[in-house]
Design a protein around this motif. Structure first.
Motif, short mmCIF file in Angstrom:
data_model
loop_
_atom_site.label_atom_id
_atom_site.label_comp_id
_atom_site.label_asym_id
_atom_site.label_seq_id
_atom_site.Cartn_x
_atom_site.Cartn_y
_atom_site.Cartn_z
N SER A 144 -53.97 55.23 -85.61
CA SER A 144 -55.30 55.83 -85.64
C SER A 144 -55.72 56.42 -84.30
N VAL A 145 -55.03 56.06 -83.22
CA VAL A 145 -55.43 56.55 -81.90
C VAL A 145 -54.37 57.42 -81.23
N LYS A 146 -53.22 57.54 -81.86
CA LYS A 146 -52.15 58.35 -81.27
C LYS A 146 -52.62 59.78 -81.03
N GLY A 147 -52.30 60.29 -79.86
CA GLY A 147 -52.71 61.64 -79.51
C GLY A 147 -54.09 61.73 -78.91
N ARG A 148 -54.85 60.64 -78.98
CA ARG A 148 -56.22 60.65 -78.44
C ARG A 148 -56.38 59.66 -77.29
N PHE A 149 -55.69 58.54 -77.38
CA PHE A 149 -55.81 57.50 -76.36
C PHE A 149 -54.53 57.46 -75.53
N THR A 150 -54.69 57.12 -74.26
CA THR A 150 -53.55 56.96 -73.37
C THR A 150 -53.72 55.69 -72.56
N ILE A 151 -52.71 54.83 -72.62
CA ILE A 151 -52.74 53.61 -71.83
C ILE A 151 -51.84 53.80 -70.61
N SER A 152 -52.26 53.24 -69.50
CA SER A 152 -51.47 53.34 -68.27
C SER A 152 -51.64 52.07 -67.46
N ARG A 153 -50.70 51.86 -66.58
CA ARG A 153 -50.74 50.68 -65.72
C ARG A 153 -51.10 51.08 -64.29
#
Length: 113
Positions: free
Chosen positions: A60-69
């Motif tokens: 549901s969030v692919k392409g809209r959310f980005t996680i990073s460290r």
């Protein structure tokens, strides 16, 4: 023992963006990510990232959310773009350390029309 502190939630209009932050103290963390819980629904995994930087996302969030460290800060970020009404909920950061899972206090994200 790991303590997680979250920040960055708030109220945003549909189509807008927010960035969540999660910082850990106490020990170095391995995998981390975010779950969310909408009113009346079960908690669901939004995104996770391994210690090596491999990210996974809910469909549901692919392409809209980005996680990073941010290894220097022993934490990470969740950049949320093109927010939708259904993204509303409490977002909980989690982190794994020594095979134990720790949780942040949660931060409210509200998307309005």
């Amino acid at each position: 023992q790991v303590q997680l502190v979250e920040s960055g939630g708030g109220l945003v209009q549909a189509g807008g963006s927010l960035r969540l932050s999660c910082a850990a103290s106490g020990s170095r963390i391995n995998a981390m990510g975010w779950y969310r819980q909408a009113p009346g629904k079960q908690r669901e995994l939004v995104a996770g990232i391994s210690s090596g930087g491999t990210a996974t996302y809910a469909d549901s969030v692919k392409g809209r959310f980005t996680i990073s460290r941010d290894n220097a800060k022993n934490g990470g970020y969740l950049q949320m773009n093109s927010l939708k009404l259904e993204d509303t909920g409490v977002y909980y950061c989690y982190a794994v350390c020594d095979y134990q899972t720790y949780w942040g206090q949660g931060t409210q994200v509200t998307v309005s029309s």
